[in-house]
Scaffold this motif. Structure first.
Motif, mmCIF file in Angstrom:
data_model
loop_
_atom_site.group_PDB
_atom_site.id
_atom_site.type_symbol
_atom_site.label_atom_id
_atom_site.label_comp_id
_atom_site.label_asym_id
_atom_site.label_seq_id
_atom_site.Cartn_x
_atom_site.Cartn_y
_atom_site.Cartn_z
ATOM 1 N N SER A 30 0.817 -1.200 0.000
ATOM 2 C CA SER A 30 0.000 0.000 0.000
ATOM 3 C C SER A 30 0.856 1.257 0.000
ATOM 4 O O SER A 30 0.360 2.363 -0.040
ATOM 5 C CB SER A 30 -0.921 0.016 1.230
ATOM 6 O OG SER A 30 -0.165 0.007 2.414
ATOM 7 N N SER A 108 -7.034 0.482 14.100
ATOM 8 C CA SER A 108 -8.037 1.394 13.558
ATOM 9 C C SER A 108 -8.855 0.681 12.480
ATOM 10 O O SER A 108 -8.423 -0.329 11.898
ATOM 11 C CB SER A 108 -7.359 2.621 12.952
ATOM 12 O OG SER A 108 -6.597 2.253 11.818
ATOM 13 N N ASN A 109 -10.028 1.207 12.188
ATOM 14 C CA ASN A 109 -10.874 0.619 11.147
ATOM 15 C C ASN A 109 -10.153 0.620 9.803
ATOM 16 O O ASN A 109 -10.266 -0.342 9.020
ATOM 17 C CB ASN A 109 -12.191 1.387 11.045
ATOM 18 C CG ASN A 109 -13.106 1.135 12.223
ATOM 19 O OD1 ASN A 109 -13.017 0.094 12.877
ATOM 20 N ND2 ASN A 109 -13.986 2.073 12.502
ATOM 21 N N THR A 110 -9.423 1.683 9.514
ATOM 22 C CA THR A 110 -8.686 1.758 8.251
ATOM 23 C C THR A 110 -7.643 0.666 8.166
ATOM 24 O O THR A 110 -7.478 0.019 7.122
ATOM 25 C CB THR A 110 -8.016 3.135 8.106
ATOM 26 O OG1 THR A 110 -9.030 4.142 8.098
ATOM 27 C CG2 THR A 110 -7.205 3.212 6.829
ATOM 28 N N ARG A 111 -6.925 0.433 9.264
ATOM 29 C CA ARG A 111 -5.886 -0.603 9.243
ATOM 30 C C ARG A 111 -6.501 -1.988 9.081
ATOM 31 O O ARG A 111 -5.951 -2.851 8.399
ATOM 32 C CB ARG A 111 -5.042 -0.513 10.509
ATOM 33 C CG ARG A 111 -3.826 -1.423 10.483
ATOM 34 C CD ARG A 111 -2.859 -1.076 11.586
ATOM 35 N NE ARG A 111 -2.109 0.135 11.285
ATOM 36 C CZ ARG A 111 -1.208 0.674 12.096
ATOM 37 N NH1 ARG A 111 -0.966 0.102 13.273
ATOM 38 N NH2 ARG A 111 -0.563 1.762 11.754
ATOM 39 N N THR A 113 -9.404 -2.702 7.521
ATOM 40 C CA THR A 113 -9.908 -2.797 6.154
ATOM 41 C C THR A 113 -8.773 -3.000 5.151
ATOM 42 O O THR A 113 -8.863 -3.822 4.230
ATOM 43 C CB THR A 113 -10.700 -1.526 5.789
ATOM 44 O OG1 THR A 113 -11.768 -1.360 6.719
ATOM 45 C CG2 THR A 113 -11.286 -1.637 4.401
ATOM 46 N N THR A 114 -7.679 -2.253 5.335
ATOM 47 C CA THR A 114 -6.535 -2.389 4.430
ATOM 48 C C THR A 114 -5.925 -3.774 4.529
ATOM 49 O O THR A 114 -5.568 -4.386 3.505
ATOM 50 C CB THR A 114 -5.471 -1.326 4.753
ATOM 51 O OG1 THR A 114 -6.054 -0.023 4.641
ATOM 52 C CG2 THR A 114 -4.296 -1.424 3.788
ATOM 53 N N ASN A 149 2.641 0.105 8.774
ATOM 54 C CA ASN A 149 1.360 0.477 8.168
ATOM 55 C C ASN A 149 1.311 -0.011 6.724
ATOM 56 O O ASN A 149 1.010 0.732 5.799
ATOM 57 C CB ASN A 149 1.124 1.988 8.250
ATOM 58 C CG ASN A 149 -0.337 2.347 8.078
ATOM 59 O OD1 ASN A 149 -1.225 1.519 8.252
ATOM 60 N ND2 ASN A 149 -0.602 3.590 7.713
#
Length: 419
Positions: A30, A108-111, A113-114, A149
């Motif tokens: 990413s 986190s939600n972003t982590r 989902t990714t 990340n």
């Protein structure tokens, strides 16, 4: 050696990306293309002179460890002192943040989902990693997410100057000298060179942040290009190396690292902590229950920890949790990786969240608490405000001596009792 004020940067040519392999071993990161290396701030003549003198004293030890003169000539000539790594050595999130602040970012939600997207998009590579090393893909991708990340923050610090600075003036100089020698061995082997060997301030490198000695012990070449390349845009070698590390640390595929539990009324808090291990059946006989229903997992002997104190989630941790701690020996990190892996695999949030406790101590108060515990004969492992496992054990012992509830949390109640 030069003693004038200096900064240290590299040309764009030295920052060119290493070639990535194709096929099943190619994986999309990413992250974007490699950004510029962080320049090293200038220091005074006196500071640099001290660094230069240390390098001269270090060279015989490096040669005795098997580093060739040719390698030393390429890497250790005019090594600059990096003042930023000294400053950053006192700012580690696992010790500075409360558990809920740490997990808010780590999981986190972003982590989540990714991580799910990367698993889906790179199924063939993770199939190969699981088949080769016997480590669950969710754990591997969770460490990738935690450490960089997913490749976006691999660190832009030149490793040789950073480790040299820490070996010369850091709080753990012998450890960092060992890492410096490890880094020189990596360069000598041809896996990378000093211009491309970048990472974090403390010498952790690549997508999954291997320190040099861990790299030497565990890194693998799953792409088959003859190099164990954890630095390139293709993170396949880094992910496979992480799986190899976890496997040799005792990872058991298909077993949980951690499960949230509910403690019964009247539970003996003296049993809290990783030093107490019991079979799930023994915990169940005491009234400990799986918070999300069903039986406690039959994953071998487990321990119960309270990373946020008795008002927060109670967690039963197993062998795989201890394997994660071999990667980074901080309970907050272990909880973060285990919870992120569970979330990526489809699991939910903790049922009993951690309280946003106003009684959390700031750094000066944590240092005061450690000093007072040390004065009473409890070993906190230092009085620097870093409340790791030794401070938790000291707090637990103090709580037990005073008839307090034993949870090992250095909160305001403990400090007030010490005062």
């Amino acid at each position: 050696m030069k003693q004038a004020l200096r900064s240290f940067a590299l040309s764009a040519v030295m920052l060119s990306a290493l070639t990535a392999c194709t096929g099943a071993n190619q994986i999309r990161s990413s992250g974007s293309a490699r950004a510029a290396i962080d320049p090293i701030p200038p220091v005074s003549r006196e500071v640099q002179a001290g660094m230069d003198a240390w390098v001269v004293s270090f060279l015989p030890r490096a040669r005795a460890a098997g580093i060739s003169q040719a390698t030393l000539d390429r890497t250790m000539r005019d090594v600059p002192f990096n003042p930023e790594v000294i400053e950053r050595s006192n700012n580690q999130a696992e010790f500075k943040k409360s558990i809920w602040e740490y997990l808010d970012s780590a999981v986190s939600n972003t982590r989540v989902t990714t991580g799910r997207s990367l698993l889906s998009e790179n199924d063939a590579l993770f199939d190969k990693i699981e088949a080769t090393y016997g480590v669950d893909r969710e754990a591997v991708v969770a460490i990738w997410g935690m450490e960089s990340n997913y490749g976006t923050t691999r660190g832009r610090t030149l490793i040789i100057p950073a480790l040299s600075t820490l070996a010369y003036q850091g709080r753990r100089s012998s450890f960092f000298e060992q890492q410096l020698i490890g880094a020189l061995k990596i360069i000598q082997s041809g896996d990378t060179d000093s211009a491309h060997m970048t990472g974090s301030w403390a010498g952790a490198m690549g997508h999954t942040q291997f320190i040099p000695t861990s790299y030497l012990a565990y890194a693998v070449d799953i792409t088959g290009d003859g190099k164990r390349d954890i630095w390139s845009e293709n993170p396949a070698d880094a992910l496979a190396s992480t799986a190899a590390y976890l496997k040799r640390s005792g990872w058991q595929m298909g077993q949980p690292a951690m499960v949230e539990v509910t403690l019964p009324d009247g539970f003996n808090y003296g049993l809290i902590g990783k030093d107490t291990r019991k079979d799930p059946s023994a915990w169940a006989a005491m009234g400990v229950r799986n918070t999300k229903g069903g039986a406690l997992p039959n994953a071998g002997a487990g321990s119960i920890i309270l990373p946020g104190g008795r008002e927060g989630a109670a967690l039963m941790v197993f062998n795989n949790f201890r394997a994660i701690l071999r990667y980074n020996n901080a309970d907050a990190y272990g909880v973060g990786v285990a919870h992120l892996a569970d979330r990526i695999g489809g699991g939910g949030r903790f049922i009993k969240d951690f309280p946003r406790d106003p009684n959390v101590l700031d750094e000066s108060e944590r240092m005061e608490l450690q000093r007072k515990l040390t004065a009473l004969g409890y070993d906190t492992g230092g009085t620097d405000g870093r409340t790791g496992s030794m401070t938790a054990a000291a707090v637990s012992a103090f709580q037990a001596s005073r008839g307090m509830v034993v949870d090992g949390i250095p909160d305001r109640g403990v400090l007030d009792a010490l005062r």
